[in-house]
Design a protein around this motif. Structure first.
Motif, PDB file in Angstrom:
ATOM      1  N   UNK A   1       0.797  -1.174   0.029  1.00  0.00           N
ATOM      2  CA  UNK A   1       0.028  -0.089   0.056  1.00  0.00           C
ATOM      3  C   UNK A   1       0.801   1.126   0.023  1.00  0.00           C
ATOM      4  N   UNK A   2       2.162   1.121  -0.192  1.00  0.00           N
ATOM      5  CA  UNK A   2       3.015   2.303   0.053  1.00  0.00           C
ATOM      6  C   UNK A   2       2.755   3.009  -1.170  1.00  0.00           C
ATOM      7  N   UNK A   3       2.931   4.622  -0.839  1.00  0.00           N
ATOM      8  CA  UNK A   3       3.018   5.529  -1.846  1.00  0.00           C
ATOM      9  C   UNK A   3       4.171   5.332  -2.906  1.00  0.00           C
ATOM     10  N   UNK A   4       3.616   5.316  -4.200  1.00  0.00           N
ATOM     11  CA  UNK A   4       4.943   4.989  -5.266  1.00  0.00           C
ATOM     12  C   UNK A   4       5.405   6.171  -5.835  1.00  0.00           C
ATOM     13  N   UNK A   5       4.824   7.501  -6.109  1.00  0.00           N
ATOM     14  CA  UNK A   5       5.363   8.481  -6.777  1.00  0.00           C
ATOM     15  C   UNK A   5       4.497   9.388  -7.159  1.00  0.00           C
ATOM     16  N   UNK A   6       4.633  10.474  -7.902  1.00  0.00           N
ATOM     17  CA  UNK A   6       3.678  11.375  -8.458  1.00  0.00           C
ATOM     18  C   UNK A   6       2.836  10.982  -9.427  1.00  0.00           C
ATOM     19  N   UNK A   7       1.615  11.439  -9.448  1.00  0.00           N
ATOM     20  CA  UNK A   7       0.601  11.239 -10.568  1.00  0.00           C
ATOM     21  C   UNK A   7       0.246  12.366 -11.046  1.00  0.00           C
ATOM     22  N   UNK A   8      -1.073  12.496 -11.367  1.00  0.00           N
ATOM     23  CA  UNK A   8      -1.760  13.570 -11.830  1.00  0.00           C
ATOM     24  C   UNK A   8      -1.573  15.070 -10.856  1.00  0.00           C
ATOM     25  N   UNK A   9      -1.102  16.045 -11.745  1.00  0.00           N
ATOM     26  CA  UNK A   9      -0.643  17.439 -11.083  1.00  0.00           C
ATOM     27  C   UNK A   9      -1.932  18.187 -11.652  1.00  0.00           C
ATOM     28  N   UNK A  10      -2.579  19.113 -10.923  1.00  0.00           N
ATOM     29  CA  UNK A  10      -3.829  20.024 -11.162  1.00  0.00           C
ATOM     30  C   UNK A  10      -3.580  21.256 -11.330  1.00  0.00           C
ATOM     31  N   UNK A  11      -3.729  21.843 -12.179  1.00  0.00           N
ATOM     32  CA  UNK A  11      -3.451  23.538 -12.337  1.00  0.00           C
ATOM     33  C   UNK A  11      -4.849  24.130 -12.785  1.00  0.00           C
ATOM     34  N   UNK A  12      -5.188  25.243 -11.928  1.00  0.00           N
ATOM     35  CA  UNK A  12      -6.260  26.054 -12.105  1.00  0.00           C
ATOM     36  C   UNK A  12      -6.010  27.381 -12.796  1.00  0.00           C
ATOM     37  N   UNK A  13      -6.573  27.763 -13.869  1.00  0.00           N
ATOM     38  CA  UNK A  13      -6.030  28.926 -14.635  1.00  0.00           C
ATOM     39  C   UNK A  13      -7.279  29.710 -15.121  1.00  0.00           C
ATOM     40  N   UNK A  14      -6.986  30.839 -15.347  1.00  0.00           N
ATOM     41  CA  UNK A  14      -7.938  31.735 -15.822  1.00  0.00           C
ATOM     42  C   UNK A  14      -8.209  31.747 -17.560  1.00  0.00           C
ATOM     43  N   UNK A  15      -7.184  31.246 -17.894  1.00  0.00           N
ATOM     44  CA  UNK A  15      -7.315  31.067 -19.543  1.00  0.00           C
ATOM     45  C   UNK A  15      -6.803  29.707 -20.099  1.00  0.00           C
ATOM     46  N   UNK A  16      -7.845  28.852 -20.144  1.00  0.00           N
ATOM     47  CA  UNK A  16      -7.296  27.452 -20.503  1.00  0.00           C
ATOM     48  C   UNK A  16      -6.539  27.090 -21.558  1.00  0.00           C
TER      49      UNK A  16
END
Length: 312
Positions: A152-167
């Motif tokens: 069950x250990x954390x493996x590494x980084x996955x999806x990173x989310x960004x929130x922006x004014x102009x997609x």
């Protein structure tokens, strides 16, 4: 042109290094792989957590800022970090663990097409555990022997989310300059991958009007993208500048070479090389135990150590 091989690391702000260390090592079971300082402001810790060696793609890093106020959430910011866990059963394990340790969390739900468990650390940093379905991980990722069960250990980084004014500004940059592939897209959101079919280099971009985020404790400072060599980094530097964006040029961070730039939504990106890595000044078995300083700061060690509060 070279393809990016996913995320390298992601960097955040914390108000208190000791509390931060306790959460990421004792609650999440990550290894503190480097205890160093902010090279641009050496009176503050720069702490890295990750797998056994702090391999690229597993690293969460924090700048300690004792004066940091609360984060005022808004747009034009990196707003969530995905962490991969092996299976759905892992999500069940972590949900029970968060309940036991009073960590704010959600029910198991769906995010970016995956089984997900949302949670926040003690400073409100937004994260989500993602079911990796026991898929293959990079050969260099080696989980740390913590008290978390190995399955069950954390493996590494996955999806990173960004929130922006102009997609379109951020999506177009990722597509045209860095050759990300759009997996899903609508008027307000897009999901992109640097490696087709791989979550470990995935970015979700969401559009949100309104004031920009006011960063504070628990905010995300920048996302670093993974580059193999300094020669590739120099090529990326030229391409970024040719697109009319300002780049710092190549900066020697001792543990890796980097450059920094902002996109037209003011999102701060770093590009960082795989090597030489954290073992350049410490054997694997001793990573994170002592304060490590790059050579140019060694002469100030006594002064720096006198300022920093002990973590352990």
């Amino acid at each position: 042109m070279h393809k990016l091989s996913g995320h390298h690391h992601i960097s955040m702000l914390t108000k208190n290094g000791k509390q931060n260390n306790d959460f990421y090592t004792k609650v999440l079971g990550l290894r503190r792989v480097k205890k160093t300082v902010n090279q641009d402001s050496p009176s503050m810790y720069h702490l890295f957590y990750g797998d056994l060696t702090g391999a690229a793609g597993t690293e969460l890093s924090f700048f300690e800022m004792p004066v940091a106020g609360r984060t005022v959430r808004g747009t034009n910011a990196i707003t969530r970090i995905g962490l991969l866990v092996p299976s759905y059963d892992s999500l069940v394990f972590w949900k029970k663990r968060f309940e036991l340790l009073a960590v704010e969390h959600s029910e198991i739900m769906t995010y970016a097409g995956k089984d997900a468990l949302f949670f926040e650390d003690h400073e409100g940093l937004r994260m989500v555990l993602l079911n990796h379905h026991n898929q293959q991980i990079p050969a260099e990722w080696q989980t740390w022997e913590s008290d978390i069960p190995v399955e069950h250990r954390i493996l590494g980084m996955g999806t990173v989310e960004m929130t922006v004014r102009y997609l379109s500004r951020t999506v177009t940059l990722l597509q045209e300059l860095f050759h990300y592939t759009v997996v899903t897209e609508n008027e307000k959101e897009a999901r992109l991958q640097s490696i087709a079919g791989e979550t470990l280099g995935e970015i979700v971009v969401k559009e949100l009007e309104g004031p920009s985020e006011k960063p504070g404790r628990g905010s995300i400072h920048h996302l670093a993208l993974r580059v193999a060599t300094v020669e590739e980094l120099q090529e990326w530097d030229a391409l970024i500048k040719a697109r009319g964006l300002e780049s710092t040029g190549v900066v020697d961070r001792y543990y890796f070479q980097s450059l920094y730039f902002r996109d037209r939504n003011n999102i701060l990106f770093e590009m960082a090389t795989d090597g030489p890595g954290f073992t350049v000044d410490s054997p694997v078995e001793d990573l994170g135990k002592e304060l490590d300083l790059p050579p140019f700061l060694e002469e100030k060690r006594a002064e720096i150590e006198a300022i920093l509060e002990p973590l352990d």
